[in-house]
Design a protein around this motif. Sequence first.
Motif, short mmCIF file in Angstrom:
data_model
loop_
_atom_site.label_atom_id
_atom_site.label_comp_id
_atom_site.label_asym_id
_atom_site.label_seq_id
_atom_site.Cartn_x
_atom_site.Cartn_y
_atom_site.Cartn_z
N ARG A 12 44.84 40.83 36.69
CA ARG A 12 43.70 39.94 36.53
C ARG A 12 42.44 40.67 36.97
NH1 ARG A 12 47.34 37.45 34.34
NH2 ARG A 12 47.85 35.29 34.65
N ASP A 13 41.33 40.28 36.38
CA ASP A 13 40.05 40.70 36.94
C ASP A 13 39.23 39.46 37.22
OD1 ASP A 13 38.91 39.98 34.47
OD2 ASP A 13 37.80 41.83 34.26
N PHE A 14 38.29 39.61 38.12
CA PHE A 14 37.44 38.51 38.56
C PHE A 14 35.99 38.96 38.49
CE2 PHE A 14 41.48 38.00 40.64
CZ PHE A 14 41.72 36.63 40.63
N LEU A 15 35.12 38.08 38.11
CA LEU A 15 33.69 38.32 38.18
C LEU A 15 33.11 37.14 38.94
CD1 LEU A 15 31.27 40.06 37.41
CD2 LEU A 15 31.10 38.73 35.28
N SER A 16 32.63 37.42 40.14
CA SER A 16 32.19 36.34 41.03
C SER A 16 30.85 36.68 41.67
CB SER A 16 33.21 36.14 42.16
OG SER A 16 34.48 35.88 41.63
N VAL A 17 30.15 35.65 42.03
CA VAL A 17 28.96 35.80 42.86
C VAL A 17 29.37 35.38 44.26
CG1 VAL A 17 28.08 33.49 42.30
CG2 VAL A 17 26.51 35.25 43.10
N ARG A 18 28.96 36.14 45.25
CA ARG A 18 29.36 35.89 46.64
C ARG A 18 28.13 35.75 47.52
NH1 ARG A 18 34.61 34.74 46.20
NH2 ARG A 18 35.72 36.31 45.02
N LEU A 36 29.17 36.64 32.54
CA LEU A 36 28.05 37.43 32.05
C LEU A 36 28.50 38.22 30.83
CD1 LEU A 36 26.68 38.95 35.40
CD2 LEU A 36 25.64 37.14 34.05
N ASP A 37 27.76 38.13 29.75
CA ASP A 37 28.11 38.88 28.55
C ASP A 37 28.13 40.37 28.81
OD1 ASP A 37 28.36 36.53 27.11
OD2 ASP A 37 26.29 36.60 26.35
#
Length: 112
Positions: A12-18, A36-37
């Motif tokens: 899995r990959d994750f794209l998060s704001v922290r 995000l594109d």
Amino acid sequence: SAETAGNLIGQRDFLSVRHSCKQKSSVYLGGAAIQLDSFPPQAGFVRAEDGPACIIIQALDGDTRRSRFTWLLNMDVKGWLPKSIVNQALPRAQLDFTRHLRRRLTASATLG
């Protein structure tokens, strides 16, 4: 993340704001998935989503060597696995993580 459970749960990959902040003797870490594109999922990975989620670390009064660790996890790993199986696996993953974290912190404390 790496493949687990005999390849039942693929990478899995994750794209998060922290965000993190410290107030008095507590640390707060929070985050949530974003899209995000300009950052599409990596080839061979499933884009999982987390959040909102947070970790709170609070000092214990009178004990400088211990703290209270609270982890509120909200995650959708996506894919074909039934949510009931994922919901059973996530608490185990949290337990494993906290066990490894405790070992790491204990080892660091004895070294330094």
